[in-house]
Scaffold this motif. Structure first.
Motif, PDB file in Angstrom:
ATOM      1  N   CYS A  59      -6.072 -12.958  10.438  1.00  0.00           N
ATOM      2  CA  CYS A  59      -4.582 -13.162  10.321  1.00  0.00           C
ATOM      3  C   CYS A  59      -4.325 -14.289   9.327  1.00  0.00           C
ATOM      4  CB  CYS A  59      -3.889 -13.485  11.738  1.00  0.00           C
ATOM      5  SG  CYS A  59      -3.882 -11.934  12.732  1.00  0.00           S
ATOM      6  N   MET A  60      -4.831 -15.429   9.483  1.00  0.00           N
ATOM      7  CA  MET A  60      -4.906 -16.627   8.649  1.00  0.00           C
ATOM      8  C   MET A  60      -5.160 -16.160   7.068  1.00  0.00           C
ATOM      9  SD  MET A  60      -5.839 -19.967  10.568  1.00  0.00           S
ATOM     10  CE  MET A  60      -7.523 -19.528  10.734  1.00  0.00           C
ATOM     11  N   GLY A  61      -6.299 -15.443   7.061  1.00  0.00           N
ATOM     12  CA  GLY A  61      -6.836 -15.082   5.850  1.00  0.00           C
ATOM     13  C   GLY A  61      -5.780 -14.025   5.061  1.00  0.00           C
ATOM     14  N   ALA A  62      -5.281 -13.104   5.818  1.00  0.00           N
ATOM     15  CA  ALA A  62      -4.555 -11.873   5.286  1.00  0.00           C
ATOM     16  C   ALA A  62      -3.052 -12.805   4.852  1.00  0.00           C
ATOM     17  CB  ALA A  62      -4.113 -10.781   6.418  1.00  0.00           C
ATOM     18  N   ILE A  63      -2.523 -13.640   5.655  1.00  0.00           N
ATOM     19  CA  ILE A  63      -1.234 -14.075   5.491  1.00  0.00           C
ATOM     20  C   ILE A  63      -1.362 -15.243   4.090  1.00  0.00           C
ATOM     21  CG2 ILE A  63       0.184 -16.219   6.033  1.00  0.00           C
ATOM     22  CD1 ILE A  63       0.060 -15.067   9.020  1.00  0.00           C
ATOM     23  N   GLY A  64      -2.627 -15.918   4.180  1.00  0.00           N
ATOM     24  CA  GLY A  64      -2.931 -16.657   2.874  1.00  0.00           C
ATOM     25  C   GLY A  64      -2.945 -16.053   1.819  1.00  0.00           C
ATOM     26  N   GLY A  65      -3.848 -14.854   1.886  1.00  0.00           N
ATOM     27  CA  GLY A  65      -4.018 -13.922   0.844  1.00  0.00           C
ATOM     28  C   GLY A  65      -2.745 -13.306   0.232  1.00  0.00           C
ATOM     29  N   SER A  66      -2.010 -12.983   1.374  1.00  0.00           N
ATOM     30  CA  SER A  66      -0.658 -12.187   0.829  1.00  0.00           C
ATOM     31  C   SER A  66       0.270 -13.378  -0.157  1.00  0.00           C
ATOM     32  CB  SER A  66      -0.030 -12.001   1.913  1.00  0.00           C
ATOM     33  OG  SER A  66      -0.536 -10.884   2.608  1.00  0.00           O
ATOM     34  N   ILE A  67       0.076 -14.704   0.261  1.00  0.00           N
ATOM     35  CA  ILE A  67       0.768 -15.669  -0.477  1.00  0.00           C
ATOM     36  C   ILE A  67       0.326 -15.840  -1.902  1.00  0.00           C
ATOM     37  CG2 ILE A  67       1.511 -18.066  -0.653  1.00  0.00           C
ATOM     38  CD1 ILE A  67       1.881 -17.700   2.436  1.00  0.00           C
ATOM     39  N   TRP A  68      -1.030 -15.932  -1.758  1.00  0.00           N
ATOM     40  CA  TRP A  68      -1.727 -16.195  -3.430  1.00  0.00           C
ATOM     41  C   TRP A  68      -1.832 -15.033  -4.078  1.00  0.00           C
ATOM     42  CZ3 TRP A  68      -4.033 -20.082  -5.649  1.00  0.00           C
ATOM     43  CH2 TRP A  68      -4.810 -19.813  -6.774  1.00  0.00           C
ATOM     44  N   HIS A  69      -2.240 -13.787  -3.708  1.00  0.00           N
ATOM     45  CA  HIS A  69      -2.025 -12.596  -4.392  1.00  0.00           C
ATOM     46  C   HIS A  69      -0.795 -12.101  -4.758  1.00  0.00           C
ATOM     47  CE1 HIS A  69      -6.256 -12.421  -5.079  1.00  0.00           C
ATOM     48  NE2 HIS A  69      -6.608 -12.633  -3.441  1.00  0.00           N
ATOM     49  N   GLY A  70       0.078 -12.562  -3.907  1.00  0.00           N
ATOM     50  CA  GLY A  70       1.562 -12.103  -3.995  1.00  0.00           C
ATOM     51  C   GLY A  70       2.054 -12.953  -5.511  1.00  0.00           C
ATOM     52  N   PHE A  71       1.925 -14.121  -5.579  1.00  0.00           N
ATOM     53  CA  PHE A  71       2.062 -14.728  -6.719  1.00  0.00           C
ATOM     54  C   PHE A  71       1.399 -14.419  -7.852  1.00  0.00           C
ATOM     55  CE2 PHE A  71       3.649 -18.445  -4.144  1.00  0.00           C
ATOM     56  CZ  PHE A  71       5.001 -18.428  -4.589  1.00  0.00           C
ATOM     57  N   LYS A  72      -0.072 -14.031  -7.848  1.00  0.00           N
ATOM     58  CA  LYS A  72      -0.942 -13.556  -9.032  1.00  0.00           C
ATOM     59  C   LYS A  72      -0.332 -12.127  -9.412  1.00  0.00           C
ATOM     60  CE  LYS A  72      -5.789 -13.212  -9.865  1.00  0.00           C
ATOM     61  NZ  LYS A  72      -7.004 -13.432  -9.227  1.00  0.00           N
ATOM     62  N   GLY A  73      -0.043 -11.146  -8.390  1.00  0.00           N
ATOM     63  CA  GLY A  73       0.697  -9.987  -8.812  1.00  0.00           C
ATOM     64  C   GLY A  73       1.889 -10.316  -9.512  1.00  0.00           C
ATOM     65  N   TYR A  74       2.805 -10.962  -9.158  1.00  0.00           N
ATOM     66  CA  TYR A  74       4.025 -11.204  -9.824  1.00  0.00           C
ATOM     67  C   TYR A  74       3.864 -11.858 -11.177  1.00  0.00           C
ATOM     68  CZ  TYR A  74       8.559 -12.771 -10.904  1.00  0.00           C
ATOM     69  OH  TYR A  74       9.910 -13.284 -11.410  1.00  0.00           O
ATOM     70  N   ARG A  75       2.707 -12.670 -11.332  1.00  0.00           N
ATOM     71  CA  ARG A  75       2.610 -13.087 -12.551  1.00  0.00           C
ATOM     72  C   ARG A  75       2.099 -12.275 -13.707  1.00  0.00           C
ATOM     73  NH1 ARG A  75      -1.818 -17.858 -12.718  1.00  0.00           N
ATOM     74  NH2 ARG A  75      -3.117 -15.720 -12.507  1.00  0.00           N
ATOM     75  N   ASN A  76       0.931 -11.436 -13.108  1.00  0.00           N
ATOM     76  CA  ASN A  76       0.288 -10.534 -14.125  1.00  0.00           C
ATOM     77  C   ASN A  76       1.203  -9.388 -14.290  1.00  0.00           C
ATOM     78  OD1 ASN A  76      -1.646 -12.545 -14.488  1.00  0.00           O
ATOM     79  ND2 ASN A  76      -2.789 -11.611 -12.746  1.00  0.00           N
ATOM     80  N   SER A  77       2.181  -8.964 -13.689  1.00  0.00           N
ATOM     81  CA  SER A  77       2.996  -7.582 -13.880  1.00  0.00           C
ATOM     82  C   SER A  77       3.841  -7.781 -15.057  1.00  0.00           C
ATOM     83  CB  SER A  77       3.378  -7.444 -12.465  1.00  0.00           C
ATOM     84  OG  SER A  77       2.922  -7.147 -11.659  1.00  0.00           O
ATOM     85  N   PRO A  78       4.307  -6.624 -15.791  1.00  0.00           N
ATOM     86  CA  PRO A  78       5.164  -6.903 -16.829  1.00  0.00           C
ATOM     87  C   PRO A  78       6.634  -6.983 -16.111  1.00  0.00           C
ATOM     88  CG  PRO A  78       4.287  -4.379 -16.534  1.00  0.00           C
ATOM     89  CD  PRO A  78       3.563  -5.362 -15.537  1.00  0.00           C
ATOM     90  N   ARG A  79       7.238  -7.279 -17.051  1.00  0.00           N
ATOM     91  CA  ARG A  79       8.775  -7.678 -16.620  1.00  0.00           C
ATOM     92  C   ARG A  79       9.502  -6.753 -15.592  1.00  0.00           C
ATOM     93  NH1 ARG A  79      11.468 -12.451 -18.683  1.00  0.00           N
ATOM     94  NH2 ARG A  79      10.072 -13.323 -19.947  1.00  0.00           N
ATOM     95  N   GLY A  80       9.489  -5.722 -15.966  1.00  0.00           N
ATOM     96  CA  GLY A  80      10.189  -4.550 -15.263  1.00  0.00           C
ATOM     97  C   GLY A  80       9.693  -4.073 -13.852  1.00  0.00           C
ATOM     98  N   ASP A  81       8.558  -4.239 -13.801  1.00  0.00           N
ATOM     99  CA  ASP A  81       7.570  -4.008 -12.623  1.00  0.00           C
ATOM    100  C   ASP A  81       6.974  -5.213 -11.707  1.00  0.00           C
ATOM    101  OD1 ASP A  81       7.978  -1.421 -13.363  1.00  0.00           O
ATOM    102  OD2 ASP A  81       6.080  -1.308 -14.582  1.00  0.00           O
ATOM    103  N   ARG A  82       7.415  -6.257 -11.665  1.00  0.00           N
ATOM    104  CA  ARG A  82       7.164  -7.250 -10.984  1.00  0.00           C
ATOM    105  C   ARG A  82       7.074  -7.187  -9.570  1.00  0.00           C
ATOM    106  NH1 ARG A  82       7.882 -12.669 -14.728  1.00  0.00           N
ATOM    107  NH2 ARG A  82       6.464 -11.971 -16.434  1.00  0.00           N
ATOM    108  N   PHE A  83       8.090  -6.730  -8.934  1.00  0.00           N
ATOM    109  CA  PHE A  83       8.171  -6.730  -7.582  1.00  0.00           C
ATOM    110  C   PHE A  83       7.018  -5.486  -7.156  1.00  0.00           C
ATOM    111  CE2 PHE A  83       9.743  -4.559  -3.752  1.00  0.00           C
ATOM    112  CZ  PHE A  83       9.622  -5.291  -2.915  1.00  0.00           C
ATOM    113  N   ALA A  84       7.024  -4.269  -8.062  1.00  0.00           N
ATOM    114  CA  ALA A  84       5.994  -3.213  -7.466  1.00  0.00           C
ATOM    115  C   ALA A  84       4.636  -3.851  -7.763  1.00  0.00           C
ATOM    116  CB  ALA A  84       6.232  -2.293  -8.436  1.00  0.00           C
ATOM    117  N   GLY A  85       4.296  -4.935  -8.850  1.00  0.00           N
ATOM    118  CA  GLY A  85       3.011  -5.409  -8.919  1.00  0.00           C
ATOM    119  C   GLY A  85       2.692  -6.319  -7.962  1.00  0.00           C
TER     120      GLY A  85
END
Length: 186
Positions: free
Chosen positions: A29-55
């Motif tokens: 649970c701790m890893g999944a929550i921390g991974g969600s936060i970390w990879h959520g920011f990473k996915g947002y940053r690496n996605s194109p402008r129109g697809d940031r939420f989906a990324g």
């Protein structure tokens, strides 16, 4: 408590088979929550402008369970080693956690060769040693705040009686002793 974390007869902690399963779930649970936060920011940053939420959602769905699984594996190996050392040594102290951390680091690096095993085991033992040392230091510093203290009651002094006030100053009579303040739990 003897020597470190807990006495082996301490009943405030779950017994060994159950603590392993519980800690694996908590670590996932701790890893999944921390991974969600970390990879959520990473996915947002690496996605194109129109697809940031989906990324963001795609990155969290694909990587957060992997991070949680890594935490769960580490926790499972560590707790299995800790419980094994408790059973072998017959006591539960900080050395069990340090040795279990070293063993966990070595086991997780087993596919990389003997040099990686030695380095990972050393780092695992050092990191757990630091964690146990800081925990013991904080426990020692905060232990004074849990000691029971008897409250001091300040009672007003009894008024001097008329017989004592009319006695001459040079009489051989000793002054009446004053009573010490009353305390609870003596």
């Amino acid at each position: 408590m003897t020597g470190g974390r807990h006495d082996i007869s301490d009943t405030s902690r779950d017994p060994c088979p159950y603590i392993i399963v519980y800690d694996i779930g908590a670590a996932f649970c701790m890893g999944a929550i921390g991974g969600s936060i970390w990879h959520g920011f990473k996915g947002y940053r690496n996605s194109p402008r129109g697809d940031r939420f989906a990324g963001t959602i795609a990155s969290v769905k694909s990587r957060a369970p992997v991070v949680g699984g890594g935490f769960a594996v580490w926790s499972g190996l560590f707790n299995a080693g800790d419980c094994t050392l408790v059973a072998i040594r017959g006591k539960e102290d900080s050395w069990n956690a340090i040795m279990a951390g070293a063993a966990t680091g070595g086991i997780l690096a087993a596919r990389s060769g003997p040099q990686a095993i030695a380095v990972s085991a050393a780092f695992g033992g050092i990191i757990l040693g630091i964690m146990e040392g800081v925990g013991a230091m904080l426990g020692r510093l905060s232990s004074d705040s849990y000691k029971p203290v008897a409250p001091v009651l300040d009672l007003p002094a009894a008024p001097a009686s008329a017989a004592n006030s009319s006695a001459p100053e040079d009489s051989a009579a000793a002054p009446a002793p004053s009573a010490p303040p009353k305390r609870f739990f003596q």
